[in-house]
Motif scaffolding. Structure first.
Motif, PDB file in Angstrom:
ATOM      1  N   PHE A 232       0.868  -1.186   0.000  1.00 45.97           N
ATOM      2  CA  PHE A 232       0.000   0.000   0.000  1.00 45.97           C
ATOM      3  C   PHE A 232       0.897   1.227   0.000  1.00 45.97           C
ATOM      4  O   PHE A 232       1.951   1.234   0.648  1.00 45.97           O
ATOM      5  CB  PHE A 232      -0.919   0.020   1.226  1.00 45.97           C
ATOM      6  CG  PHE A 232      -2.025   1.034   1.114  1.00 45.97           C
ATOM      7  CD1 PHE A 232      -3.185   0.743   0.411  1.00 45.97           C
ATOM      8  CD2 PHE A 232      -1.913   2.291   1.709  1.00 45.97           C
ATOM      9  CE1 PHE A 232      -4.213   1.680   0.292  1.00 45.97           C
ATOM     10  CE2 PHE A 232      -2.926   3.231   1.595  1.00 45.97           C
ATOM     11  CZ  PHE A 232      -4.088   2.925   0.891  1.00 45.97           C
ATOM     12  N   HIS A 233       0.465   2.256  -0.745  1.00 45.50           N
ATOM     13  CA  HIS A 233       1.249   3.487  -0.779  1.00 45.50           C
ATOM     14  C   HIS A 233       0.330   4.695  -0.750  1.00 45.50           C
ATOM     15  O   HIS A 233      -0.851   4.624  -1.119  1.00 45.50           O
ATOM     16  CB  HIS A 233       2.152   3.526  -2.016  1.00 45.50           C
ATOM     17  CG  HIS A 233       1.423   3.876  -3.272  1.00 45.50           C
ATOM     18  ND1 HIS A 233       0.781   2.918  -4.048  1.00 45.50           N
ATOM     19  CD2 HIS A 233       1.220   5.078  -3.884  1.00 45.50           C
ATOM     20  CE1 HIS A 233       0.238   3.506  -5.090  1.00 45.50           C
ATOM     21  NE2 HIS A 233       0.475   4.815  -5.014  1.00 45.50           N
ATOM     22  N   LEU A 307       0.888   2.318   6.676  1.00 48.36           N
ATOM     23  CA  LEU A 307       1.201   0.990   7.206  1.00 48.36           C
ATOM     24  C   LEU A 307      -0.065   0.265   7.648  1.00 48.36           C
ATOM     25  O   LEU A 307      -0.206  -0.956   7.444  1.00 48.36           O
ATOM     26  CB  LEU A 307       2.176   1.117   8.379  1.00 48.36           C
ATOM     27  CG  LEU A 307       2.591  -0.193   9.053  1.00 48.36           C
ATOM     28  CD1 LEU A 307       3.258  -1.135   8.053  1.00 48.36           C
ATOM     29  CD2 LEU A 307       3.525   0.078  10.228  1.00 48.36           C
ATOM     30  N   TYR A 308      -1.004   0.999   8.240  1.00 48.44           N
ATOM     31  CA  TYR A 308      -2.274   0.412   8.681  1.00 48.44           C
ATOM     32  C   TYR A 308      -2.989  -0.259   7.517  1.00 48.44           C
ATOM     33  O   TYR A 308      -3.492  -1.393   7.629  1.00 48.44           O
ATOM     34  CB  TYR A 308      -3.142   1.503   9.310  1.00 48.44           C
ATOM     35  CG  TYR A 308      -4.557   1.090   9.640  1.00 48.44           C
ATOM     36  CD1 TYR A 308      -4.839  -0.005  10.444  1.00 48.44           C
ATOM     37  CD2 TYR A 308      -5.639   1.821   9.138  1.00 48.44           C
ATOM     38  CE1 TYR A 308      -6.145  -0.369  10.744  1.00 48.44           C
ATOM     39  CE2 TYR A 308      -6.953   1.473   9.434  1.00 48.44           C
ATOM     40  CZ  TYR A 308      -7.202   0.373  10.241  1.00 48.44           C
ATOM     41  OH  TYR A 308      -8.494   0.021  10.543  1.00 48.44           O
ATOM     42  N   ASP A 336      -7.501   5.707   8.386  1.00 50.48           N
ATOM     43  CA  ASP A 336      -6.339   6.393   8.940  1.00 50.48           C
ATOM     44  C   ASP A 336      -6.038   5.848  10.338  1.00 50.48           C
ATOM     45  O   ASP A 336      -6.897   5.253  10.994  1.00 50.48           O
ATOM     46  CB  ASP A 336      -6.570   7.904   8.996  1.00 50.48           C
ATOM     47  CG  ASP A 336      -7.810   8.270   9.811  1.00 50.48           C
ATOM     48  OD1 ASP A 336      -8.784   7.483   9.807  1.00 50.48           O
ATOM     49  OD2 ASP A 336      -7.813   9.322  10.462  1.00 50.48           O
ATOM     50  N   ALA A 337      -4.815   6.061  10.785  1.00 53.15           N
ATOM     51  CA  ALA A 337      -4.393   5.632  12.121  1.00 53.15           C
ATOM     52  C   ALA A 337      -3.458   6.706  12.678  1.00 53.15           C
ATOM     53  O   ALA A 337      -2.346   6.882  12.181  1.00 53.15           O
ATOM     54  CB  ALA A 337      -3.671   4.282  12.057  1.00 53.15           C
ATOM     55  N   THR A 338      -3.947   7.433  13.662  1.00 48.38           N
ATOM     56  CA  THR A 338      -3.144   8.516  14.219  1.00 48.38           C
ATOM     57  C   THR A 338      -2.217   7.993  15.316  1.00 48.38           C
ATOM     58  O   THR A 338      -2.497   6.956  15.934  1.00 48.38           O
ATOM     59  CB  THR A 338      -4.041   9.634  14.793  1.00 48.38           C
ATOM     60  OG1 THR A 338      -3.214  10.711  15.231  1.00 48.38           O
ATOM     61  CG2 THR A 338      -4.857   9.136  15.974  1.00 48.38           C
ATOM     62  N   VAL A 339      -1.122   8.699  15.524  1.00 47.18           N
ATOM     63  CA  VAL A 339      -0.174   8.354  16.580  1.00 47.18           C
ATOM     64  C   VAL A 339       0.268   9.630  17.279  1.00 47.18           C
ATOM     65  O   VAL A 339       0.293  10.707  16.686  1.00 47.18           O
ATOM     66  CB  VAL A 339       1.070   7.602  16.033  1.00 47.18           C
ATOM     67  CG1 VAL A 339       0.720   6.195  15.595  1.00 47.18           C
ATOM     68  CG2 VAL A 339       1.727   8.383  14.901  1.00 47.18           C
ATOM     69  N   THR A 368       5.631   3.921   0.730  1.00 43.59           N
ATOM     70  CA  THR A 368       5.105   2.588   0.413  1.00 43.59           C
ATOM     71  C   THR A 368       5.521   1.600   1.487  1.00 43.59           C
ATOM     72  O   THR A 368       6.666   1.602   1.947  1.00 43.59           O
ATOM     73  CB  THR A 368       5.642   2.100  -0.948  1.00 43.59           C
ATOM     74  OG1 THR A 368       5.301   3.060  -1.951  1.00 43.59           O
ATOM     75  CG2 THR A 368       5.059   0.742  -1.303  1.00 43.59           C
ATOM     76  N   PHE A 369       4.576   0.748   1.838  1.00 42.41           N
ATOM     77  CA  PHE A 369       4.905  -0.374   2.716  1.00 42.41           C
ATOM     78  C   PHE A 369       4.549  -1.677   2.022  1.00 42.41           C
ATOM     79  O   PHE A 369       3.416  -1.860   1.557  1.00 42.41           O
ATOM     80  CB  PHE A 369       4.165  -0.276   4.052  1.00 42.41           C
ATOM     81  CG  PHE A 369       4.790   0.721   4.990  1.00 42.41           C
ATOM     82  CD1 PHE A 369       5.983   0.427   5.647  1.00 42.41           C
ATOM     83  CD2 PHE A 369       4.195   1.955   5.196  1.00 42.41           C
ATOM     84  CE1 PHE A 369       6.571   1.349   6.485  1.00 42.41           C
ATOM     85  CE2 PHE A 369       4.775   2.882   6.045  1.00 42.41           C
ATOM     86  CZ  PHE A 369       5.968   2.583   6.691  1.00 42.41           C
ATOM     87  N   ASN A 370       5.570  -2.543   1.915  1.00 41.32           N
ATOM     88  CA  ASN A 370       5.389  -3.886   1.371  1.00 41.32           C
ATOM     89  C   ASN A 370       5.538  -4.886   2.516  1.00 41.32           C
ATOM     90  O   ASN A 370       6.479  -4.788   3.308  1.00 41.32           O
ATOM     91  CB  ASN A 370       6.430  -4.186   0.297  1.00 41.32           C
ATOM     92  CG  ASN A 370       6.314  -3.246  -0.890  1.00 41.32           C
ATOM     93  OD1 ASN A 370       5.210  -2.956  -1.350  1.00 41.32           O
ATOM     94  ND2 ASN A 370       7.449  -2.762  -1.379  1.00 41.32           N
ATOM     95  N   ILE A 371       4.630  -5.833   2.585  1.00 43.12           N
ATOM     96  CA  ILE A 371       4.698  -6.863   3.624  1.00 43.12           C
ATOM     97  C   ILE A 371       4.896  -8.215   2.947  1.00 43.12           C
ATOM     98  O   ILE A 371       4.137  -8.604   2.058  1.00 43.12           O
ATOM     99  CB  ILE A 371       3.430  -6.863   4.496  1.00 43.12           C
ATOM    100  CG1 ILE A 371       3.291  -5.507   5.212  1.00 43.12           C
ATOM    101  CG2 ILE A 371       3.474  -7.995   5.514  1.00 43.12           C
ATOM    102  CD1 ILE A 371       2.068  -5.378   6.087  1.00 43.12           C
TER     103      ILE A 371
END
Length: 458
Positions: A232-233, A307-308, A336-339, A368-371
């Motif tokens: 996801f990006h 990342l979420y 969304d995911a707030t921190v 981008t996050f690839n898992i």
């Protein structure tokens, strides 16, 4: 007849008298002998008396003291405590621990043995001597021993090193794990203190108890990672200042190469760490309550939100996730995911049967996050959909402000439309929908706008 009886009685009296005299003489001679025998030992150690294994029978007190001191003064300082480890032996001589004995006190006790008894008891004790052993009370300074254990701990202890994995053009490169070691210092200290004594005949040897520390991540398990299972990006280049872009790049780099074993929980705050100037973070736009303000590390919520979504598409379960108070422009509503360091975290758990590898990339204004995990998981894929089922419109209120000039306005609060949204995870197998699961139900509360209108005349 009467004379004969008297004569016979008189004879018996004489005989008994003679026997009594003889018996008394024997007893007197025996007592005299016993007295002389016992008297000989008045200033000597009684037969059978030993101190620290040294026979002092028939020795005078000063002689015995001299013998003992020669034995101890020569041997005790050179006695050794030897602690063995697989790589090295550590030696501590007893002169370093100030080893000593209560010699005078114990020698006096040994010298006085039996001398408070009566004559006959003394005689029997001397004549039928049995071994009587005395031991010194041994004392020493524990600190040098504890200091040596601390040194051994520094030499022995070695942290376990997890196996590492990195992505290359040809696949994955894996570095094997290393087992760690840890000295069980409490057990070692207890064993030393139990064994240490004043025996001058032999050194004390102790095998240091060392525990093996197994690494959490091992090469064998990482070898199962062989395929991309989600990606996801989001774009930040078009909406970010240089400071915001900088923050996104630092946070993404901190997450890159993260490994989660089955059951492990990912914590954004733990992995990324505190956002400080010393770590390179800069002030940038950030949502605070119902306002967009400037804050150190602004922009990293785009990293956690990206990342979420990658985690959702990998079928990973959120443990802790909070949406923003206001909608975010870089992801759909509800995704969304707030921190916030020390306050709000984003966490998810690896509920898969295989370890996962997270790759974080910032390039071309995109994050981008690839898992990656095992290829067997690709038989299913997951699509995330959003259902905005309620839209709550808002208004903007204007209030007069006598401090502002007529014809001027000041926006105090921008208006924001409210939304109620459901997010679903749709599971497909062989391109067929097999399950639809509600992931979250979020409510972005409407925010009324506020504008100050100037009423002050020039």
């Amino acid at each position: 007849m009467v004379r004969k009886k008297k004569s016979k009685k008189k004879g018996l009296i004489i005989i008994f008298s003679l026997l009594a005299v003889i018996l008394l003489g024997i007893v007197s001679a025996g007592v005299t002998y016993a007295y002389s025998y016992v008297k000989y030992y008045d200033n000597l150690f009684y037969p059978g008396v030993k101190v620290e294994g040294v026979d002092l029978s028939g020795k005078k007190f000063d002689e015995g003291k001299k013998i003992i001191k020669e034995q101890l003064d020569d041997k005790i300082p050179n006695k050794k405590l030897i602690i063995k480890t697989p790589d090295k032996n550590y030696t501590l001589t007893f002169d370093k621990i100030n080893a000593n004995y209560d010699e005078d006190k114990v020698l006096q006790q040994a010298y006085s043995y039996g001398k408070n008894l009566n004559l006959i008891s003394k005689y029997k004790l001397i004549k039928n001597a049995k071994e009587k052993v005395y031991k010194f009370n041994f004392s020493y300074n524990q600190k040098p021993i504890k200091d040596l254990i601390e040194q051994i701990e520094k030499d022995v202890n070695r942290n376990a090193e997890n196996a590492k994995i990195s992505k290359s053009w040809s696949g994955f490169d894996i570095t094997a794990e290393k087992t760690g070691k840890k000295l069980n210092k409490d057990k070692l200290q207890q064993e030393i203190f139990e064994k240490i004594d004043g025996d001058t005949e032999k050194d004390i040897e102790v095998n240091a108890p060392i525990d093996e520390i197994k690494p959490h991540i091992v090469k064998e398990k990482l070898s199962s990672i062989n395929n991309l299972i989600s990606t996801f990006h989001t774009n930040y280049g078009d909406i970010s200042s240089s400071q915001r872009a900088n923050n996104i790049q630092i946070a993404t780099k901190g997450i890159n190469n993260t490994i989660l074993m089955p059951g492990d929980v990912f914590s954004f705050n733990d992995i990324v760490g505190e956002r400080t100037e010393a770590r390179g973070y800069q002030s940038a736009a950030v949502i605070v309550g119902n306002q967009v303000d400037s804050g150190l590390g602004g922009g990293i919520c785009q990293v956690s939100s990206t990342l979420y979504n990658a985690a959702l598409k990998a079928n990973l379960k959120s443990v802790e996730r909070v949406h923003h108070t206001l909608p975010s422009s870089y992801v759909p509503l509800g995704r969304d995911a707030t921190v916030d360091w020390g306050n709000i975290d984003y966490k998810f758990k690896n509920t898969l049967p295989y370890p996962i590898y997270i790759e974080g990339i910032t390039s071309g204004g995109n994050v981008t996050f690839n898992i990656y995990s095992n290829s067997s998981l690709t038989s299913r894929y997951y699509d995330i959909t959003t259902d905005v089922y309620s839209r709550i419109e808002t208004t903007t209120k204007k209030v007069n402000d006598p401090n502002l000039l007529i014809g001027t306005e000041e926006v105090v609060q921008k208006p924001y439309t409210g939304f109620k949204v459901n997010v679903y995870k749709n599971t497909y197998e062989n391109d067929k929908l097999i399950n639809k699961e509600l992931i979250s139900n979020d409510f972005y509360r409407p925010v009324e706008g506020l504008i100050k209108v100037g009423t002050k005349k020039k």
